[in-house]
Design a protein around this motif. Sequence first.
Motif, PDB file in Angstrom:
ATOM      1  N   VAL A   7       0.861  -1.183   0.000  1.00  0.00           N
ATOM      2  CA  VAL A   7       0.000   0.000   0.000  1.00  0.00           C
ATOM      3  C   VAL A   7       0.898   1.234   0.000  1.00  0.00           C
ATOM      4  CG1 VAL A   7      -1.817   1.285   1.177  1.00  0.00           C
ATOM      5  CG2 VAL A   7      -1.808  -1.220   1.276  1.00  0.00           C
ATOM      6  N   ILE A   8       0.667   2.136  -0.948  1.00  0.00           N
ATOM      7  CA  ILE A   8       1.483   3.343  -1.080  1.00  0.00           C
ATOM      8  C   ILE A   8       0.561   4.563  -1.069  1.00  0.00           C
ATOM      9  CG2 ILE A   8       3.105   4.625  -2.543  1.00  0.00           C
ATOM     10  CD1 ILE A   8       3.920   1.900  -3.743  1.00  0.00           C
ATOM     11  N   GLU A   9       0.894   5.522  -0.226  1.00  0.00           N
ATOM     12  CA  GLU A   9       0.132   6.768  -0.179  1.00  0.00           C
ATOM     13  C   GLU A   9       0.907   7.843  -0.932  1.00  0.00           C
ATOM     14  OE1 GLU A   9      -2.067   8.458   3.493  1.00  0.00           O
ATOM     15  OE2 GLU A   9      -0.185   9.596   3.386  1.00  0.00           O
ATOM     16  N   VAL A  10       0.250   8.447  -1.921  1.00  0.00           N
ATOM     17  CA  VAL A  10       0.870   9.521  -2.697  1.00  0.00           C
ATOM     18  C   VAL A  10       0.307  10.847  -2.193  1.00  0.00           C
ATOM     19  CG1 VAL A  10       1.216  10.521  -4.986  1.00  0.00           C
ATOM     20  CG2 VAL A  10       1.161   8.037  -4.713  1.00  0.00           C
ATOM     21  N   ASP A  11       1.163  11.602  -1.522  1.00  0.00           N
ATOM     22  CA  ASP A  11       0.723  12.877  -0.948  1.00  0.00           C
ATOM     23  C   ASP A  11       1.388  14.063  -1.641  1.00  0.00           C
ATOM     24  OD1 ASP A  11       3.269  12.551  -0.039  1.00  0.00           O
ATOM     25  OD2 ASP A  11       2.815  12.788   2.088  1.00  0.00           O
ATOM     26  N   VAL A  12       1.842  13.850  -2.879  1.00  0.00           N
ATOM     27  CA  VAL A  12       2.395  14.945  -3.672  1.00  0.00           C
ATOM     28  C   VAL A  12       1.345  16.054  -3.786  1.00  0.00           C
ATOM     29  CG1 VAL A  12       3.172  15.602  -5.995  1.00  0.00           C
ATOM     30  CG2 VAL A  12       3.947  13.448  -4.973  1.00  0.00           C
ATOM     31  N   GLU A  13       1.780  17.290  -3.644  1.00  0.00           N
ATOM     32  CA  GLU A  13       0.843  18.419  -3.662  1.00  0.00           C
ATOM     33  C   GLU A  13       0.119  18.516  -5.000  1.00  0.00           C
ATOM     34  OE1 GLU A  13       0.771  23.310  -3.132  1.00  0.00           O
ATOM     35  OE2 GLU A  13       2.674  22.204  -3.028  1.00  0.00           O
ATOM     36  N   GLY A  14      -1.182  18.688  -4.939  1.00  0.00           N
ATOM     37  CA  GLY A  14      -1.987  18.896  -6.139  1.00  0.00           C
ATOM     38  C   GLY A  14      -2.560  20.300  -6.162  1.00  0.00           C
ATOM     39  N   GLY A  15      -3.374  20.583  -7.165  1.00  0.00           N
ATOM     40  CA  GLY A  15      -4.020  21.884  -7.236  1.00  0.00           C
ATOM     41  C   GLY A  15      -5.155  21.997  -6.241  1.00  0.00           C
ATOM     42  N   LEU A  16      -5.585  23.231  -5.963  1.00  0.00           N
ATOM     43  CA  LEU A  16      -6.672  23.453  -5.015  1.00  0.00           C
ATOM     44  C   LEU A  16      -8.038  23.237  -5.636  1.00  0.00           C
ATOM     45  CD1 LEU A  16      -5.354  26.596  -3.093  1.00  0.00           C
ATOM     46  CD2 LEU A  16      -5.216  24.175  -2.445  1.00  0.00           C
ATOM     47  N   LYS A  17      -8.076  23.012  -6.942  1.00  0.00           N
ATOM     48  CA  LYS A  17      -9.333  22.699  -7.611  1.00  0.00           C
ATOM     49  C   LYS A  17      -9.157  21.391  -8.362  1.00  0.00           C
ATOM     50  CE  LYS A  17     -12.578  24.197 -11.210  1.00  0.00           C
ATOM     51  NZ  LYS A  17     -12.881  25.210 -12.245  1.00  0.00           N
ATOM     52  N   ARG A  18     -10.043  20.430  -8.106  1.00  0.00           N
ATOM     53  CA  ARG A  18     -10.001  19.179  -8.850  1.00  0.00           C
ATOM     54  C   ARG A  18     -11.074  19.221  -9.924  1.00  0.00           C
ATOM     55  NH1 ARG A  18     -11.546  14.433 -10.232  1.00  0.00           N
ATOM     56  NH2 ARG A  18     -10.093  12.668 -10.280  1.00  0.00           N
ATOM     57  N   CYS A  19     -10.646  19.268 -11.174  1.00  0.00           N
ATOM     58  CA  CYS A  19     -11.578  19.419 -12.296  1.00  0.00           C
ATOM     59  C   CYS A  19     -12.261  18.100 -12.630  1.00  0.00           C
ATOM     60  CB  CYS A  19     -10.822  19.884 -13.545  1.00  0.00           C
ATOM     61  SG  CYS A  19      -9.808  21.328 -13.291  1.00  0.00           S
ATOM     62  N   GLY A  20     -13.490  18.205 -13.113  1.00  0.00           N
ATOM     63  CA  GLY A  20     -14.101  17.051 -13.730  1.00  0.00           C
ATOM     64  C   GLY A  20     -13.319  16.716 -14.985  1.00  0.00           C
ATOM     65  N   GLY A  21     -12.897  15.477 -15.110  1.00  0.00           N
ATOM     66  CA  GLY A  21     -12.058  15.094 -16.238  1.00  0.00           C
ATOM     67  C   GLY A  21     -10.604  14.889 -15.856  1.00  0.00           C
ATOM     68  N   GLY A  49      -9.534  12.786 -13.837  1.00  0.00           N
ATOM     69  CA  GLY A  49      -9.325  11.340 -13.819  1.00  0.00           C
ATOM     70  C   GLY A  49      -8.950  10.795 -15.179  1.00  0.00           C
ATOM     71  N   ASP A  50      -9.467  11.420 -16.248  1.00  0.00           N
ATOM     72  CA  ASP A  50      -9.104  10.991 -17.602  1.00  0.00           C
ATOM     73  C   ASP A  50      -7.633  11.281 -17.875  1.00  0.00           C
ATOM     74  OD1 ASP A  50     -11.751  10.333 -17.861  1.00  0.00           O
ATOM     75  OD2 ASP A  50     -12.284  12.090 -19.045  1.00  0.00           O
ATOM     76  N   VAL A  51      -7.152  12.428 -17.362  1.00  0.00           N
ATOM     77  CA  VAL A  51      -5.734  12.751 -17.490  1.00  0.00           C
ATOM     78  C   VAL A  51      -4.902  11.691 -16.780  1.00  0.00           C
ATOM     79  CG1 VAL A  51      -3.928  14.421 -16.917  1.00  0.00           C
ATOM     80  CG2 VAL A  51      -6.165  15.222 -17.699  1.00  0.00           C
ATOM     81  N   LEU A  52      -5.334  11.312 -15.584  1.00  0.00           N
ATOM     82  CA  LEU A  52      -4.627  10.278 -14.820  1.00  0.00           C
ATOM     83  C   LEU A  52      -4.594   8.954 -15.574  1.00  0.00           C
ATOM     84  CD1 LEU A  52      -3.296   9.283 -12.158  1.00  0.00           C
ATOM     85  CD2 LEU A  52      -5.613   8.768 -11.343  1.00  0.00           C
ATOM     86  N   SER A  53      -5.706   8.585 -16.196  1.00  0.00           N
ATOM     87  CA  SER A  53      -5.731   7.336 -16.965  1.00  0.00           C
ATOM     88  C   SER A  53      -4.661   7.347 -18.050  1.00  0.00           C
ATOM     89  CB  SER A  53      -7.112   7.130 -17.608  1.00  0.00           C
ATOM     90  OG  SER A  53      -8.112   6.966 -16.636  1.00  0.00           O
ATOM     91  N   GLY A  54      -4.503   8.501 -18.701  1.00  0.00           N
ATOM     92  CA  GLY A  54      -3.502   8.613 -19.755  1.00  0.00           C
ATOM     93  C   GLY A  54      -2.084   8.565 -19.236  1.00  0.00           C
ATOM     94  N   THR A  55      -1.824   9.207 -18.090  1.00  0.00           N
ATOM     95  CA  THR A  55      -0.462   9.200 -17.552  1.00  0.00           C
ATOM     96  C   THR A  55      -0.085   7.815 -17.048  1.00  0.00           C
ATOM     97  OG1 THR A  55      -1.212   9.970 -15.361  1.00  0.00           O
ATOM     98  CG2 THR A  55      -0.518  11.643 -16.940  1.00  0.00           C
ATOM     99  N   VAL A  56      -1.016   7.142 -16.391  1.00  0.00           N
ATOM    100  CA  VAL A  56      -0.741   5.765 -15.961  1.00  0.00           C
ATOM    101  C   VAL A  56      -0.544   4.871 -17.183  1.00  0.00           C
ATOM    102  CG1 VAL A  56      -1.641   3.745 -14.734  1.00  0.00           C
ATOM    103  CG2 VAL A  56      -1.977   6.031 -13.779  1.00  0.00           C
ATOM    104  N   GLY A  57      -1.362   5.113 -18.221  1.00  0.00           N
ATOM    105  CA  GLY A  57      -1.217   4.330 -19.447  1.00  0.00           C
ATOM    106  C   GLY A  57       0.147   4.509 -20.090  1.00  0.00           C
ATOM    107  N   ALA A  58       0.633   5.748 -20.131  1.00  0.00           N
ATOM    108  CA  ALA A  58       1.961   6.004 -20.703  1.00  0.00           C
ATOM    109  C   ALA A  58       3.049   5.309 -19.895  1.00  0.00           C
ATOM    110  CB  ALA A  58       2.232   7.504 -20.776  1.00  0.00           C
ATOM    111  N   MET A  59       2.931   5.376 -18.568  1.00  0.00           N
ATOM    112  CA  MET A  59       3.905   4.700 -17.708  1.00  0.00           C
ATOM    113  C   MET A  59       3.888   3.197 -17.945  1.00  0.00           C
ATOM    114  SD  MET A  59       5.450   6.832 -15.360  1.00  0.00           S
ATOM    115  CE  MET A  59       5.265   8.533 -14.788  1.00  0.00           C
ATOM    116  N   LEU A  60       2.710   2.636 -18.113  1.00  0.00           N
ATOM    117  CA  LEU A  60       2.600   1.198 -18.373  1.00  0.00           C
ATOM    118  C   LEU A  60       3.164   0.827 -19.742  1.00  0.00           C
ATOM    119  CD1 LEU A  60      -0.928   0.376 -16.906  1.00  0.00           C
ATOM    120  CD2 LEU A  60       1.253  -0.534 -16.115  1.00  0.00           C
ATOM    121  N   ALA A  61       2.999   1.725 -20.719  1.00  0.00           N
ATOM    122  CA  ALA A  61       3.572   1.471 -22.045  1.00  0.00           C
ATOM    123  C   ALA A  61       5.094   1.379 -21.953  1.00  0.00           C
ATOM    124  CB  ALA A  61       3.158   2.570 -23.018  1.00  0.00           C
TER     125      ALA A  61
END
Length: 295
Positions: free
Chosen positions: A191-205, A207-219
């Motif tokens: 179990v890993i907790e990622v507490d890297v600082e994010g923005g103060l507003k979480r936009c709808g969508g 999560g789609d950006v995250l899917s792409g970044t995880v996908g690139a890492m997996l590639a």
Amino acid sequence: MSALRLGADLSHVICAPTAAQAIKSYSPDLIVHPILKEDAPRDKVKKELDSLLSRLHVLVLGPGLGREDYMQNYAKMALNLARSKAMFLVLDADALWMIGQDLSLVKGYRRAVLTPNVVEFKRLSEQAGVDASVPAEERAAEVSKRLGGVVVLQKGPKDLIATDTTGEAASLEQSGIRHVLDEESEKVKEVIEVDVEGGLKRCGGQGDVLSGTVGAMLAWGKCYEDGAFGDKSIRASRLPILAAVGGSMVTRTSSKRAFYVEGRGLVTQDMIPYLAKAFAENFGEDLQAGERGRL
């Protein structure tokens, strides 16, 4: 687009013909395949999907999928084809809804990364039979265990990323993980907790950006597994959780950088130009350009 901006060479979008024009007009960098016709013969679509997937390193399912029966059926078809090829998978949004109706679609497949938000995680936990008495910080690992060792990236104020392959449902064979000398060493809970600082507003969508970044890492992970670079000192079974952590860190950092510029007016597409800079901030400027930047 997030996969491309992070450094993936090509990004293919497989969609219905009704969505193709809008996607093509968004960016000429996207390779669009409008093959998911509602009335198309299934065998024809399956053959086209099989041909496409044989050229890819990872499959991202969910963003923009929808819940129409025919699109859900095509998604199941693509998922099963990807599993037969031992491809890495990222499942988000309506793909999470899909597997919730039939957990066997991913059970035992350790090459899959699930990226639920708060509502999706609550629903998935219930569908997997996780008791409400399980402490909140342990539920992601429990979902992973019940689903056979998939990686669960539970999005929140801090992202919680977990895998538990100690249960009977975890399968090296079903996951296409071969040549393991010590199978007991593959039974882990992490179990890993990622507490890297994010923005103060979480936009709808976002999560789609995250899917792409995880996908690139997996590639990149698939290229590593296949011997394109590296020394293979990292086991294939660890690549999904490493990709999930890396994707989380980069996405959160790009959100922070974009919020500094746009403030409360931030929208998801504002994050995209900051992904490469977010990668450099987390993993070092020397990996960004020149000979040292080739991954």
